[in-house]
Design an enzyme around this catalytic site. Structure first.
Site, PDB file in Angstrom:
ATOM      1  N   ASP A 113     115.794  37.917   8.272  1.00 59.44           N
ATOM      2  CA  ASP A 113     117.118  37.707   7.673  1.00 59.44           C
ATOM      3  C   ASP A 113     117.656  36.306   7.949  1.00 59.44           C
ATOM      4  O   ASP A 113     117.123  35.573   8.779  1.00 59.44           O
ATOM      5  CB  ASP A 113     118.118  38.774   8.164  1.00 59.44           C
ATOM      6  CG  ASP A 113     117.926  39.145   9.632  1.00 59.44           C
ATOM      7  OD1 ASP A 113     117.413  38.298  10.398  1.00 59.44           O
ATOM      8  OD2 ASP A 113     118.273  40.267  10.016  1.00 59.44           O
TER       9      ASP A 113
ATOM     10  N   ASN B 199     124.857  49.629  16.101  1.00 58.35           N
ATOM     11  CA  ASN B 199     125.192  50.638  15.082  1.00 58.35           C
ATOM     12  C   ASN B 199     123.939  51.199  14.415  1.00 58.35           C
ATOM     13  O   ASN B 199     124.035  51.879  13.396  1.00 58.35           O
ATOM     14  CB  ASN B 199     126.139  50.044  14.025  1.00 58.35           C
ATOM     15  CG  ASN B 199     125.500  48.908  13.239  1.00 58.35           C
ATOM     16  OD1 ASN B 199     124.368  48.503  13.521  1.00 58.35           O
ATOM     17  ND2 ASN B 199     126.212  48.385  12.255  1.00 58.35           N
TER      18      ASN B 199
ATOM     19  N   HIS C  71     121.470  49.408  13.028  1.00 59.97           N
ATOM     20  CA  HIS C  71     120.870  48.623  11.937  1.00 59.97           C
ATOM     21  C   HIS C  71     119.521  48.046  12.357  1.00 59.97           C
ATOM     22  O   HIS C  71     119.279  47.803  13.537  1.00 59.97           O
ATOM     23  CB  HIS C  71     121.831  47.537  11.409  1.00 59.97           C
ATOM     24  CG  HIS C  71     122.025  46.332  12.266  1.00 59.97           C
ATOM     25  ND1 HIS C  71     123.192  45.582  12.236  1.00 59.97           N
ATOM     26  CD2 HIS C  71     121.239  45.691  13.167  1.00 59.97           C
ATOM     27  CE1 HIS C  71     123.088  44.556  13.064  1.00 59.97           C
ATOM     28  NE2 HIS C  71     121.906  44.605  13.643  1.00 59.97           N
TER      29      HIS C  71
ATOM     30  N   GLU D 257     122.624  47.697   7.253  1.00 60.66           N
ATOM     31  CA  GLU D 257     123.722  48.366   7.960  1.00 60.66           C
ATOM     32  C   GLU D 257     123.761  49.854   7.609  1.00 60.66           C
ATOM     33  O   GLU D 257     123.119  50.282   6.634  1.00 60.66           O
ATOM     34  CB  GLU D 257     125.052  47.697   7.572  1.00 60.66           C
ATOM     35  CG  GLU D 257     125.125  46.195   7.882  1.00 60.66           C
ATOM     36  CD  GLU D 257     125.251  45.884   9.382  1.00 60.66           C
ATOM     37  OE1 GLU D 257     124.952  46.738  10.229  1.00 60.66           O
ATOM     38  OE2 GLU D 257     125.657  44.739   9.701  1.00 60.66           O
TER      39      GLU D 257
HETATM   40  C1  F6R Z   1     117.878  39.809  13.783  1.00 65.28           C
HETATM   41  C2  F6R Z   1     118.117  41.131  13.242  1.00 65.28           C
HETATM   42  C3  F6R Z   1     119.039  42.115  13.894  1.00 65.28           C
HETATM   43  C4  F6R Z   1     118.977  42.125  15.412  1.00 65.28           C
HETATM   44  C5  F6R Z   1     119.989  43.107  15.973  1.00 65.28           C
HETATM   45  C6  F6R Z   1     120.014  43.090  17.498  1.00 65.28           C
HETATM   46  O1  F6R Z   1     116.966  39.091  12.994  1.00 65.28           O
HETATM   47  O2  F6R Z   1     117.576  41.419  12.226  1.00 65.28           O
HETATM   48  O3  F6R Z   1     118.757  43.403  13.404  1.00 65.28           O
HETATM   49  O4  F6R Z   1     117.693  42.476  15.810  1.00 65.28           O
HETATM   50  O5  F6R Z   1     121.273  42.800  15.500  1.00 65.28           O
HETATM   51  O6  F6R Z   1     120.462  41.850  17.927  1.00 65.28           O
HETATM   52  P1  F6R Z   1     120.450  41.466  19.482  1.00 65.28           P
HETATM   53  O7  F6R Z   1     119.001  41.338  19.856  1.00 65.28           O
HETATM   54  O8  F6R Z   1     121.165  40.143  19.540  1.00 65.28           O
HETATM   55  O9  F6R Z   1     121.137  42.549  20.202  1.00 65.28           O
END
Ligand code: F6R
Length: 249
Positions: A75, A144, A146, A151
């Site tokens: 992403d 959450n 995701h 989401e």
């Molecule tokens: C990042 C991504 C997100 C993160 C998730 C956890 O490329 O796709 O899904 O993996 O938000 O983020 P952290 O590791 O910062 O808790």
């Protein structure tokens, strides 16, 4: 519609976040050594940083080479250029690519400034397919539930596209920005359907803030309100988590 088959993901519970990183890096290094032309799906965020550090160490000290590896990131924030200090492209350069021998032209991150996001997203999917598909996908998980920026409410068939970020995600990611208002509110993300086409998937989670998400990902039913639970429909998923993230299981 027929119910998707449900599999039991492999669960590795480590005593610390550092152990998670070492186990994850070993999985990636083994895959690269077995197939130097492997195609990796990569994630950003706080969780994979220690894994990337261990992969950099393996490159420098153990001769692990990324010369023929191709990578696709999950992403990118819409509105941030590749050279913006908070873009995911910049994150990948700083946390991994600048420290290993990967060919820059083999590293793909969605373009946050694409004029036509629909056309770009289609092209990104084609590039993944033309590369032979993702052999090994690294994932983190949002508090959450995701995966990538899919989401709650995302469908299992979703593809690469523009998405609005959930308030919880914006709040969680504010720690990477100076002000809450600086966090972009939209992103380009691979879809759940895109992710589920990877041949193997490794999801990392550390810390108690991920315990509920891990519980809904593997301890409950498949539910679009917890997009990570769609991973139960993939036959080759490994979760590598620390004790705190596993606390709800
Ligand atoms: C990042 C991504 C997100 C993160 C998730 C956890 O490329 O796709 O899904 O993996 O938000 O983020 P952290 O590791 O910062 O808790």
């Amino acid at each position: 519609m027929t119910e998707a088959r449900v599999f039991q993901p492999t669960l590795t519970i480590c005593t610390s976040a550092n152990e998670v990183a070492i186990a994850a890096a070993k999985t990636f290094a083994d895959a690269i050594r077995q197939n130097p032309k492997t195609v990796l799906g990569l994630a950003t965020g706080g969780t994979p940083i220690a894994t990337y550090q261990e992969l950099i160490r393996m490159h420098k000290e153990d001769g692990l080479s990324f010369q023929s590896v191709t990578t696709f990131n999950l992403d990118e924030y819409i509105g941030l250029s590749a050279d913006h200090p908070k873009s995911y492209r910049m994150f990948m350069q700083q946390e991994l690519f600048d420290h290993i021998d990967i060919a820059p032209q083999n590293t793909y991150v969605p373009d946050g400034l694409a004029d036509d996001v629909v056309a770009f997203s289609k092209a990104y999917e084609s590039m993944i397919q033309d590369s032979g598909g993702i052999d090994l996908q690294l994932l983190g998980i949002g508090s959450n539930g995701h995966i990538a920026f899919n989401e709650p409410g995302t469908s299992a068939q979703s593809r690469t596209r523009k998405i609005g970020l959930a308030d919880e995600t914006i709040k969680n990611n504010a720690r990477f920005f100076e002000h809450l208002n600086d966090v972009p509110t939209t992103a380009i993300t691979m879809g759940v359907g895109t992710i589920l086409e990877a041949k193997r998937i490794v999801l990392l989670a550390t810390g108690e803030s991920k315990a509920d998400a891990i519980r809904c990902a593997v301890g409950g039913k498949v539910d679009p309100e917890c997009p990570a639970s769609f991973l139960q429909t993939h036959p080759d998923v490994t979760l590598i988590v620390d004790k705190a993230a596993a606390a709800g299981l």
